[in-house]
Design an enzyme around this catalytic site. Structure first.
Site, PDB file in Angstrom:
ATOM      1  N   LYS A  30       0.817  -1.114   0.066  1.00 54.49           N
ATOM      2  CA  LYS A  30       0.034   0.038  -0.053  1.00 54.49           C
ATOM      3  C   LYS A  30       0.886   1.147   0.127  1.00 54.49           C
ATOM      4  O   LYS A  30       2.033   1.085   0.083  1.00 54.49           O
ATOM      5  CB  LYS A  30      -1.035  -0.073   1.160  1.00 54.49           C
ATOM      6  CG  LYS A  30      -2.034  -1.239   1.119  1.00 54.49           C
ATOM      7  CD  LYS A  30      -2.864  -1.053   2.347  1.00 54.49           C
ATOM      8  CE  LYS A  30      -3.737  -2.363   2.222  1.00 54.49           C
ATOM      9  NZ  LYS A  30      -4.855  -2.420   3.244  1.00 54.49           N
TER      10      LYS A  30
ATOM     11  N   TYR B 119     -12.458  -1.589  -3.457  1.00 54.47           N
ATOM     12  CA  TYR B 119     -12.938  -1.817  -2.144  1.00 54.47           C
ATOM     13  C   TYR B 119     -14.369  -1.512  -2.193  1.00 54.47           C
ATOM     14  O   TYR B 119     -14.946  -1.280  -0.922  1.00 54.47           O
ATOM     15  CB  TYR B 119     -12.222  -0.770  -1.126  1.00 54.47           C
ATOM     16  CG  TYR B 119     -10.668  -1.321  -0.817  1.00 54.47           C
ATOM     17  CD1 TYR B 119     -10.552  -2.351  -0.105  1.00 54.47           C
ATOM     18  CD2 TYR B 119      -9.663  -0.444  -1.205  1.00 54.47           C
ATOM     19  CE1 TYR B 119      -9.207  -2.744   0.337  1.00 54.47           C
ATOM     20  CE2 TYR B 119      -8.395  -0.765  -0.911  1.00 54.47           C
ATOM     21  CZ  TYR B 119      -8.260  -2.122  -0.110  1.00 54.47           C
ATOM     22  OH  TYR B 119      -6.869  -2.521   0.288  1.00 54.47           O
TER      23      TYR B 119
ATOM     24  N   ASN C  32      -1.830   0.241   6.907  1.00 55.69           N
ATOM     25  CA  ASN C  32      -1.543  -1.134   7.344  1.00 55.69           C
ATOM     26  C   ASN C  32      -0.519  -1.957   6.435  1.00 55.69           C
ATOM     27  O   ASN C  32      -0.661  -3.078   6.429  1.00 55.69           O
ATOM     28  CB  ASN C  32      -2.667  -2.026   7.893  1.00 55.69           C
ATOM     29  CG  ASN C  32      -3.602  -2.520   6.608  1.00 55.69           C
ATOM     30  OD1 ASN C  32      -3.634  -1.941   5.484  1.00 55.69           O
ATOM     31  ND2 ASN C  32      -4.600  -3.359   7.077  1.00 55.69           N
TER      32      ASN C  32
ATOM     33  N   HIS D 123      -2.315  -5.169   1.628  1.00 56.15           N
ATOM     34  CA  HIS D 123      -3.451  -6.157   1.280  1.00 56.15           C
ATOM     35  C   HIS D 123      -3.297  -7.428   0.866  1.00 56.15           C
ATOM     36  O   HIS D 123      -2.479  -7.905   0.243  1.00 56.15           O
ATOM     37  CB  HIS D 123      -4.135  -5.255   0.140  1.00 56.15           C
ATOM     38  CG  HIS D 123      -5.404  -6.212  -0.377  1.00 56.15           C
ATOM     39  ND1 HIS D 123      -6.778  -6.032   0.353  1.00 56.15           N
ATOM     40  CD2 HIS D 123      -5.754  -7.052  -1.223  1.00 56.15           C
ATOM     41  CE1 HIS D 123      -7.494  -6.713  -0.172  1.00 56.15           C
ATOM     42  NE2 HIS D 123      -6.943  -7.354  -1.159  1.00 56.15           N
TER      43      HIS D 123
ATOM     44  N   GLU E 186      -9.536 -10.212  -7.789  1.00 63.87           N
ATOM     45  CA  GLU E 186      -8.577  -8.959  -7.637  1.00 63.87           C
ATOM     46  C   GLU E 186      -7.413  -9.110  -8.609  1.00 63.87           C
ATOM     47  O   GLU E 186      -6.816  -8.149  -9.212  1.00 63.87           O
ATOM     48  CB  GLU E 186      -7.959  -9.087  -6.250  1.00 63.87           C
ATOM     49  CG  GLU E 186      -9.323  -8.937  -5.270  1.00 63.87           C
ATOM     50  CD  GLU E 186      -8.973  -8.848  -3.816  1.00 63.87           C
ATOM     51  OE1 GLU E 186      -7.646  -9.086  -3.603  1.00 63.87           O
ATOM     52  OE2 GLU E 186      -9.853  -8.541  -2.835  1.00 63.87           O
TER      53      GLU E 186
HETATM   54  P1  CMP Z   1      -7.209  -4.552   3.555  1.00 68.96           P
HETATM   55  O1  CMP Z   1      -6.795  -5.921   4.036  1.00 68.96           O
HETATM   56  O2  CMP Z   1      -6.788  -3.909   2.447  1.00 68.96           O
HETATM   57  O3  CMP Z   1      -8.919  -4.358   3.593  1.00 68.96           O
HETATM   58  C1  CMP Z   1      -9.637  -3.190   3.722  1.00 68.96           C
HETATM   59  C2  CMP Z   1      -8.740  -2.179   4.235  1.00 68.96           C
HETATM   60  O4  CMP Z   1      -9.493  -1.167   4.940  1.00 68.96           O
HETATM   61  C3  CMP Z   1      -7.831  -2.677   5.552  1.00 68.96           C
HETATM   62  O5  CMP Z   1      -6.903  -3.529   5.066  1.00 68.96           O
HETATM   63  C4  CMP Z   1      -7.469  -1.360   6.024  1.00 68.96           C
HETATM   64  O6  CMP Z   1      -6.633  -0.642   5.194  1.00 68.96           O
HETATM   65  C5  CMP Z   1      -8.952  -0.786   5.981  1.00 68.96           C
HETATM   66  N1  CMP Z   1      -9.650  -0.798   7.247  1.00 68.96           N
HETATM   67  C6  CMP Z   1     -10.080  -1.748   7.933  1.00 68.96           C
HETATM   68  N2  CMP Z   1     -10.895  -1.539   8.941  1.00 68.96           N
HETATM   69  C7  CMP Z   1     -10.597  -0.313   9.278  1.00 68.96           C
HETATM   70  C8  CMP Z   1     -10.985   0.601  10.193  1.00 68.96           C
HETATM   71  N3  CMP Z   1     -11.524   0.197  11.385  1.00 68.96           N
HETATM   72  N4  CMP Z   1     -10.512   1.792  10.213  1.00 68.96           N
HETATM   73  C9  CMP Z   1      -9.609   2.372   9.131  1.00 68.96           C
HETATM   74  N5  CMP Z   1      -9.333   1.797   7.968  1.00 68.96           N
HETATM   75  C10 CMP Z   1      -9.791   0.162   7.977  1.00 68.96           C
END
Ligand code: CMP
Length: 142
Positions: free
Chosen positions: A11, A51, A114, A117, A128
């Site tokens: 990311k 998303y 984070n 993905h 995807e």
């Molecule tokens: P990802 O695994 O890419 O799937 C959805 C993404 O949304 C997740 O990683 C985070 O980057 C984001 N995400 C999921 N939960 C939250 C949350 N509670 N607050 C903010 N971002 C979130």
């Protein structure tokens, strides 16, 4: 590809901080093979579509803004049981809850920023992978 491949994205937080090489090396050391890779800066339309499943969530707009904040690096990774193996390797969504040694524990900033993905099912891995790559871009697909 079902069962042996999954889709990952390094990311914008991790890519922009110069962590992509370390993350790829970390995953290769665990037996994942890179079958396709590109660096791209998602548009809001692309991030919103990718998303779309989270459209009703309170963090959706913020997630789209984050995912369009800089370049990211989608990849198709191959390994036996790829989907489950990659989800274990990256750790919990929130790095504070991720196990020691996981990509998110090592490289993520927060629950949203984070670092990486990973597809959550074989069906989504196929969907995807098609979102980011044409057949000619996937090594071994021809
Ligand atoms: P990802 O695994 O890419 O799937 C959805 C993404 O949304 C997740 O990683 C985070 O980057 C984001 N995400 C999921 N939960 C939250 C949350 N509670 N607050 C903010 N971002 C979130």
């Amino acid at each position: 590809m079902a069962g042996t491949q999954t889709l990952t994205i390094i990311k914008p937080d991790a890519f922009g901080a110069g962590k992509a090489g370390k993350i790829v090396a970390h995953l290769e050391a665990q037996g994942f093979v890179v079958r396709a890779a590109r660096v791209m800066h998602l548009t809001a339309a692309q991030a919103g579509e990718f998303y779309a499943v989270h459209r009703e969530r309170p963090f959706y707009q913020s997630l789209v803004t984050f995912m369009t904040s800089g370049p990211c690096m989608p990849m198709i990774l191959e390994k036996e049981g790829a989907v489950a193996a990659l989800r274990k390797a990256i750790g919990a969504t929130d790095p504070a809850e991720a196990e020691a040694g996981t990509v998110r524990k090592l490289y993520a900033e927060s629950k949203e920023r984070n670092a990486i993905h990973a597809s959550d099912s074989d069906d989504n891995a196929v969907r995807e992978a098609r979102f980011f790559f044409g057949e000619a871009e996937v090594i071994g697909a021809r």
